[in-house]
Design a protein around this motif. Structure first.
Motif, mmCIF file in Angstrom:
data_model
loop_
_atom_site.group_PDB
_atom_site.id
_atom_site.type_symbol
_atom_site.label_atom_id
_atom_site.label_comp_id
_atom_site.label_asym_id
_atom_site.label_seq_id
_atom_site.Cartn_x
_atom_site.Cartn_y
_atom_site.Cartn_z
ATOM 1 N N VAL A 29 -1.559 -14.121 -2.041
ATOM 2 C CA VAL A 29 -1.451 -14.666 -3.395
ATOM 3 C C VAL A 29 -0.020 -15.149 -3.585
ATOM 4 C CG1 VAL A 29 -1.712 -14.171 -5.847
ATOM 5 C CG2 VAL A 29 -3.188 -13.025 -4.194
ATOM 6 N N ASP A 30 0.134 -16.384 -4.032
ATOM 7 C CA ASP A 30 1.477 -16.954 -4.180
ATOM 8 C C ASP A 30 2.146 -16.516 -5.466
ATOM 9 O OD1 ASP A 30 1.356 -18.360 -1.817
ATOM 10 O OD2 ASP A 30 0.423 -20.110 -2.748
ATOM 11 N N GLY A 31 3.449 -16.471 -5.421
ATOM 12 C CA GLY A 31 4.250 -16.286 -6.621
ATOM 13 C C GLY A 31 4.320 -14.865 -7.130
ATOM 14 N N ALA A 32 4.578 -14.784 -8.436
ATOM 15 C CA ALA A 32 4.797 -13.488 -9.070
ATOM 16 C C ALA A 32 3.534 -12.638 -9.073
ATOM 17 C CB ALA A 32 5.281 -13.688 -10.496
ATOM 18 N N GLN A 33 2.369 -13.262 -9.115
ATOM 19 C CA GLN A 33 1.126 -12.489 -9.143
ATOM 20 C C GLN A 33 0.967 -11.672 -7.857
ATOM 21 O OE1 GLN A 33 -2.405 -14.782 -9.799
ATOM 22 N NE2 GLN A 33 -3.707 -12.980 -10.032
ATOM 23 N N GLY A 34 1.335 -12.223 -6.731
ATOM 24 C CA GLY A 34 1.261 -11.491 -5.472
ATOM 25 C C GLY A 34 2.230 -10.332 -5.433
ATOM 26 N N LEU A 35 3.432 -10.540 -5.980
ATOM 27 C CA LEU A 35 4.418 -9.461 -5.999
ATOM 28 C C LEU A 35 4.012 -8.331 -6.944
ATOM 29 C CD1 LEU A 35 7.709 -11.550 -5.972
ATOM 30 C CD2 LEU A 35 6.656 -10.303 -4.082
ATOM 31 N N VAL A 36 3.484 -8.699 -8.106
ATOM 32 C CA VAL A 36 3.051 -7.678 -9.059
ATOM 33 C C VAL A 36 1.844 -6.921 -8.508
ATOM 34 C CG1 VAL A 36 2.092 -7.322 -11.368
ATOM 35 C CG2 VAL A 36 4.019 -8.874 -11.038
ATOM 36 N N THR A 37 0.927 -7.621 -7.874
ATOM 37 C CA THR A 37 -0.228 -6.965 -7.264
ATOM 38 C C THR A 37 0.227 -6.005 -6.174
ATOM 39 O OG1 THR A 37 -1.617 -8.881 -7.709
ATOM 40 C CG2 THR A 37 -2.393 -7.358 -6.018
ATOM 41 N N SER A 38 1.161 -6.444 -5.358
ATOM 42 C CA SER A 38 1.678 -5.595 -4.296
ATOM 43 C C SER A 38 2.357 -4.353 -4.866
ATOM 44 C CB SER A 38 2.663 -6.382 -3.443
ATOM 45 O OG SER A 38 3.200 -5.569 -2.442
ATOM 46 N N ALA A 39 3.141 -4.529 -5.910
ATOM 47 C CA ALA A 39 3.827 -3.377 -6.512
ATOM 48 C C ALA A 39 2.823 -2.405 -7.133
ATOM 49 C CB ALA A 39 4.818 -3.857 -7.566
ATOM 50 N N GLY A 40 1.837 -2.914 -7.834
ATOM 51 C CA GLY A 40 0.837 -2.044 -8.456
ATOM 52 C C GLY A 40 0.028 -1.266 -7.441
ATOM 53 N N MET A 41 -0.412 -1.948 -6.399
ATOM 54 C CA MET A 41 -1.182 -1.272 -5.359
ATOM 55 C C MET A 41 -0.312 -0.275 -4.603
ATOM 56 S SD MET A 41 -4.235 -2.128 -5.511
ATOM 57 C CE MET A 41 -5.526 -3.314 -5.468
ATOM 58 N N GLY A 42 0.958 -0.599 -4.436
ATOM 59 C CA GLY A 42 1.876 0.332 -3.788
ATOM 60 C C GLY A 42 2.042 1.607 -4.588
ATOM 61 N N VAL A 43 2.119 1.484 -5.914
ATOM 62 C CA VAL A 43 2.246 2.665 -6.772
ATOM 63 C C VAL A 43 0.996 3.539 -6.667
ATOM 64 C CG1 VAL A 43 2.343 3.407 -9.190
ATOM 65 C CG2 VAL A 43 3.895 1.634 -8.356
ATOM 66 N N VAL A 44 -0.177 2.917 -6.666
ATOM 67 C CA VAL A 44 -1.421 3.688 -6.535
ATOM 68 C C VAL A 44 -1.476 4.378 -5.165
ATOM 69 C CG1 VAL A 44 -3.942 3.527 -6.444
ATOM 70 C CG2 VAL A 44 -2.673 2.242 -8.157
ATOM 71 N N SER A 45 -1.041 3.666 -4.127
ATOM 72 C CA SER A 45 -1.035 4.243 -2.791
ATOM 73 C C SER A 45 -0.076 5.428 -2.707
ATOM 74 C CB SER A 45 -0.639 3.179 -1.763
ATOM 75 O OG SER A 45 -0.611 3.722 -0.480
ATOM 76 N N LEU A 46 1.099 5.294 -3.305
ATOM 77 C CA LEU A 46 2.041 6.414 -3.305
ATOM 78 C C LEU A 46 1.491 7.605 -4.080
ATOM 79 C CD1 LEU A 46 5.447 4.593 -3.796
ATOM 80 C CD2 LEU A 46 4.630 5.769 -1.758
ATOM 81 N N GLY A 47 0.817 7.343 -5.182
ATOM 82 C CA GLY A 47 0.208 8.431 -5.947
ATOM 83 C C GLY A 47 -0.852 9.168 -5.146
ATOM 84 N N ALA A 48 -1.676 8.421 -4.419
ATOM 85 C CA ALA A 48 -2.697 9.061 -3.580
ATOM 86 C C ALA A 48 -2.046 9.833 -2.443
ATOM 87 C CB ALA A 48 -3.658 8.013 -3.036
ATOM 88 N N GLY A 49 -0.980 9.281 -1.870
ATOM 89 C CA GLY A 49 -0.256 9.986 -0.806
ATOM 90 C C GLY A 49 0.362 11.280 -1.296
ATOM 91 N N MET A 50 0.908 11.254 -2.512
ATOM 92 C CA MET A 50 1.468 12.479 -3.082
ATOM 93 C C MET A 50 0.366 13.510 -3.334
ATOM 94 S SD MET A 50 4.666 12.157 -3.092
ATOM 95 C CE MET A 50 5.102 13.564 -4.073
ATOM 96 N N GLY A 51 -0.802 13.038 -3.745
ATOM 97 C CA GLY A 51 -1.928 13.944 -3.926
ATOM 98 C C GLY A 51 -2.353 14.581 -2.612
ATOM 99 N N LEU A 52 -2.283 13.823 -1.530
ATOM 100 C CA LEU A 52 -2.619 14.381 -0.215
ATOM 101 C C LEU A 52 -1.594 15.424 0.207
ATOM 102 C CD1 LEU A 52 -3.718 11.171 1.688
ATOM 103 C CD2 LEU A 52 -5.128 13.174 1.219
#
Length: 62
Positions: A29-52
């Protein structure tokens, strides 16, 4: 619902899937939408990792 979301298989799925999406999103995804999507998914991934990590039993010294 909380019991389902805190189960280890679901946490592993959330961790790996969201980590993969976070890595690919800026290229797919080009532009800011790709960066925001990446940041949001990264936060969810880190939260799941912390839960593990939090759900791991403590090691016995011996």
């Amino acid at each position: 619902m909380k019991a389902l979301l805190s189960s280890r298989p679901v946490l592993w799925f959330l961790f790996l899937f969201n980590l993969a999406v976070a890595a690919v999103a800026p290229f797919a995804v080009d532009g800011a939408q790709g960066l925001v999507t990446s940041a949001g998914m990264g936060v969810v991934s880190l939260g799941a990792g912390m839960g593990l990590l939090r759900g791991r039993p403590a090691r016995q010294r011996g």
